[in-house]
Design a protein around this motif. Structure first.
Motif, mmCIF file in Angstrom:
data_model
loop_
_atom_site.group_PDB
_atom_site.id
_atom_site.type_symbol
_atom_site.label_atom_id
_atom_site.label_comp_id
_atom_site.label_asym_id
_atom_site.label_seq_id
_atom_site.Cartn_x
_atom_site.Cartn_y
_atom_site.Cartn_z
ATOM 1 N N SER A 10 0.953 -0.711 -0.001
ATOM 2 C CA SER A 10 -0.546 -0.378 0.500
ATOM 3 C C SER A 10 0.268 1.223 0.030
ATOM 4 O O SER A 10 0.571 2.281 -0.239
ATOM 5 C CB SER A 10 -0.515 -0.307 1.495
ATOM 6 N N ARG A 11 1.944 1.121 0.929
ATOM 7 C CA ARG A 11 3.168 2.673 0.837
ATOM 8 C C ARG A 11 4.575 2.119 1.425
ATOM 9 O O ARG A 11 4.376 0.413 2.458
ATOM 10 C CB ARG A 11 1.969 3.496 1.384
ATOM 11 N N TYR A 12 5.493 3.068 0.758
ATOM 12 C CA TYR A 12 6.286 2.281 1.867
ATOM 13 C C TYR A 12 6.850 3.929 2.697
ATOM 14 O O TYR A 12 6.565 4.806 2.220
ATOM 15 C CB TYR A 12 7.613 2.618 1.138
ATOM 16 N N THR A 13 7.480 3.187 3.433
ATOM 17 C CA THR A 13 7.536 4.285 4.446
ATOM 18 C C THR A 13 9.404 4.788 3.700
ATOM 19 O O THR A 13 9.911 4.402 4.042
ATOM 20 C CB THR A 13 8.467 3.889 5.862
ATOM 21 N N ILE A 14 9.266 6.004 3.245
ATOM 22 C CA ILE A 14 10.388 6.314 2.107
ATOM 23 C C ILE A 14 11.292 7.071 2.815
ATOM 24 O O ILE A 14 12.593 6.797 2.272
ATOM 25 C CB ILE A 14 9.332 7.554 0.945
ATOM 26 N N LYS A 15 11.149 8.114 3.867
ATOM 27 C CA LYS A 15 12.778 8.383 4.337
ATOM 28 C C LYS A 15 13.278 7.289 4.852
ATOM 29 O O LYS A 15 15.135 7.284 4.343
ATOM 30 C CB LYS A 15 12.034 8.875 5.466
ATOM 31 N N PRO A 16 13.353 6.312 5.767
ATOM 32 C CA PRO A 16 14.100 5.593 6.538
ATOM 33 C C PRO A 16 14.622 4.368 5.250
ATOM 34 O O PRO A 16 15.303 3.716 4.666
ATOM 35 C CB PRO A 16 12.908 4.732 7.046
ATOM 36 N N LEU A 17 13.718 3.898 4.157
ATOM 37 C CA LEU A 17 14.325 3.740 3.014
ATOM 38 C C LEU A 17 14.976 4.424 1.789
ATOM 39 O O LEU A 17 16.425 3.390 1.773
ATOM 40 C CB LEU A 17 12.886 3.473 1.341
ATOM 41 N N PHE A 18 15.164 5.320 1.735
ATOM 42 C CA PHE A 18 16.200 6.066 1.420
ATOM 43 C C PHE A 18 17.365 6.076 2.343
ATOM 44 O O PHE A 18 18.193 6.237 1.395
ATOM 45 C CB PHE A 18 16.001 7.898 1.467
ATOM 46 N N GLU A 19 17.141 6.194 3.388
ATOM 47 C CA GLU A 19 18.707 5.943 3.873
ATOM 48 C C GLU A 19 19.601 4.916 3.894
ATOM 49 O O GLU A 19 20.580 4.664 4.041
ATOM 50 C CB GLU A 19 17.598 6.975 6.427
ATOM 51 N N GLU A 20 18.448 3.991 4.108
ATOM 52 C CA GLU A 20 18.517 2.758 3.720
ATOM 53 C C GLU A 20 19.500 2.449 2.468
ATOM 54 O O GLU A 20 20.980 1.642 2.887
ATOM 55 C CB GLU A 20 17.618 1.209 4.205
ATOM 56 N N LEU A 21 18.893 2.795 1.626
ATOM 57 C CA LEU A 21 19.844 2.989 -0.264
ATOM 58 C C LEU A 21 20.726 3.654 0.088
ATOM 59 O O LEU A 21 21.524 3.033 -0.766
ATOM 60 C CB LEU A 21 18.172 3.007 -1.370
ATOM 61 N N ARG A 22 21.001 4.794 0.652
ATOM 62 C CA ARG A 22 21.744 5.584 0.438
ATOM 63 C C ARG A 22 23.354 4.734 0.700
ATOM 64 O O ARG A 22 24.328 5.455 0.098
ATOM 65 C CB ARG A 22 21.569 6.708 0.697
ATOM 66 N N GLN A 23 23.438 4.013 1.677
ATOM 67 C CA GLN A 23 24.627 3.551 2.017
ATOM 68 C C GLN A 23 25.177 2.028 1.339
ATOM 69 O O GLN A 23 26.239 2.567 1.085
ATOM 70 C CB GLN A 23 23.922 2.694 3.024
ATOM 71 N N GLN A 67 13.813 -10.274 -7.231
ATOM 72 C CA GLN A 67 14.642 -10.521 -6.047
ATOM 73 C C GLN A 67 15.299 -8.601 -5.437
ATOM 74 O O GLN A 67 15.334 -8.931 -3.806
ATOM 75 C CB GLN A 67 16.103 -10.511 -6.566
ATOM 76 N N PHE A 68 15.479 -8.226 -6.114
ATOM 77 C CA PHE A 68 16.221 -6.999 -5.061
ATOM 78 C C PHE A 68 14.981 -6.330 -4.315
ATOM 79 O O PHE A 68 14.437 -5.878 -3.162
ATOM 80 C CB PHE A 68 16.160 -5.684 -6.171
ATOM 81 N N ALA A 69 13.701 -6.077 -4.855
ATOM 82 C CA ALA A 69 11.991 -5.366 -4.129
ATOM 83 C C ALA A 69 11.849 -7.036 -2.415
ATOM 84 O O ALA A 69 11.509 -6.689 -2.061
ATOM 85 C CB ALA A 69 10.759 -6.298 -4.651
ATOM 86 N N ARG A 70 12.244 -8.230 -2.868
ATOM 87 C CA ARG A 70 11.978 -9.190 -1.610
ATOM 88 C C ARG A 70 13.427 -8.533 -0.733
ATOM 89 O O ARG A 70 13.283 -8.734 0.210
ATOM 90 C CB ARG A 70 12.449 -10.700 -2.305
ATOM 91 N N GLU A 71 14.453 -8.549 -1.610
ATOM 92 C CA GLU A 71 15.877 -8.169 -0.435
ATOM 93 C C GLU A 71 15.711 -7.051 0.587
ATOM 94 O O GLU A 71 15.977 -6.535 1.209
ATOM 95 C CB GLU A 71 17.222 -9.030 -0.800
ATOM 96 N N LYS A 72 15.427 -5.857 -0.501
ATOM 97 C CA LYS A 72 15.008 -4.403 0.155
ATOM 98 C C LYS A 72 14.083 -4.042 0.638
ATOM 99 O O LYS A 72 14.456 -2.878 1.445
ATOM 100 C CB LYS A 72 16.034 -3.895 -1.136
ATOM 101 N N LEU A 73 13.223 -4.133 0.205
ATOM 102 C CA LEU A 73 11.720 -3.851 0.433
ATOM 103 C C LEU A 73 10.796 -4.084 1.264
ATOM 104 O O LEU A 73 10.346 -3.303 2.347
ATOM 105 C CB LEU A 73 10.946 -3.367 -0.962
ATOM 106 N N VAL A 74 10.581 -5.037 1.703
ATOM 107 C CA VAL A 74 10.153 -5.582 2.823
ATOM 108 C C VAL A 74 10.166 -5.167 4.198
ATOM 109 O O VAL A 74 9.038 -4.489 4.502
ATOM 110 C CB VAL A 74 10.200 -7.456 3.052
#
Length: 264
Positions: A10-23, A67-74
């Motif tokens: 339904s949605r992503y918690t976008i700011k925590p996701l950004f902080e995770e991806l930028r690493q 695979q990326f969605a399963r590993e990074k977005l869940v």
């Protein structure tokens, strides 16, 4: 090359996701969208993650995207979808931007150009999730108008009617609260030169007509909710009438026993 859009939640918690991806990846936060450049097979892939639960990958195959969605977005998903929504295109670089038979021709390989097209693609996938959700609701409630037409009554108890009203209300509210994601994004206030590519994508995916149909279906859901509400009120009125009749009968019986038969 392939372009895949995936709706997973339904949605992503976008700011925590950004902080995770930028690493791990070069990432930029644009309002409620994260853009990441991902190294895959020796090439750089542009990926866009929209706060309303959709991601778009340019240059990955389908298996890599999933695979990326399963590993990074869940960990950042809210209300995951029962079934993943997916749309697939191919894309090339050419002189004139166009879309023919699901092949997107971009004027250049710039990330912002892909971003503009991604908005239309992501909205289409989100719309698909709304359409799927409403279709499931219609399937679960289709017997109500059928029974009403055939027998003139709704064959449910008050408890069952309340449950169905609650399900309809949740579904309508869930969609109404998020339907604004299908409007023209504010991103194009800052990059108006990219809006024609977005509009071309939206027109190809028939977003306007599909949104109109979605609104019509929401109106049908509202009408069904009203029918159930009236039926619930009718059942309540009937119950009150039966209670009053029973009290009157009891009063008459007591009066007869007291005044006629002198038993009490």
């Amino acid at each position: 090359m392939e372009c895949h859009a995936i709706g997973t939640a339904s949605r992503y918690t976008i700011k925590p996701l950004f902080e995770e991806l930028r690493q791990s990846y070069k990432s930029t936060l644009y309002r409620d969208v994260v853009h990441s450049q991902i190294e895959s097979g020796g090439t750089t892939v542009d990926a866009f993650f929209f706060s309303y639960g959709v991601c778009v990958f340019w240059g990955m195959n389908q298996q890599q995207c999933l695979q990326f969605a399963r590993e990074k977005l869940v960990p950042f998903q809210k209300q995951p979808l029962d079934e993943i929504e997916m749309d697939t295109f191919t894309f090339t670089i050419g002189e004139t931007q166009k879309i023919i038979e699901d092949e997107i021709t971009l004027p250049n390989n710039d990330a912002l150009v892909k971003f503009a097209a991604s908005y239309g693609i992501a909205q289409s996938v989100k719309l698909e999730s709304f359409e799927t959700s409403i279709q499931k609701t219609f399937h679960l409630t289709k017997m109500i108008p059928e029974e009403l037409a055939a027998n003139g009554v709704i064959p449910f108890s008050r408890r069952e009617i309340r449950k169905k009203m609650g399900a309809l209300f949740i579904e309508r509210s869930s969609i109404n609260l998020r339907i604004d994601v299908l409007d023209t994004p504010e991103f194009f206030w800052e990059y108006p030169e990219l809006e024609p590519l977005y509009l071309m994508t939206a027109n190809y995916l028939d977003l306007r007509r599909r949104v109109e149909i979605l609104n019509q279906r929401l109106d049908v859901m509202h009408d069904l909710f009203e029918v159930l509400s009236k039926e619930l009120n009718h059942l309540h009125s009937n119950r009150l009438e039966l209670t009053i009749i029973a009290l009157i009968v009891m009063e008459v019986c007591i009066a007869l026993l007291r005044d006629v038969f002198h038993i009490i």
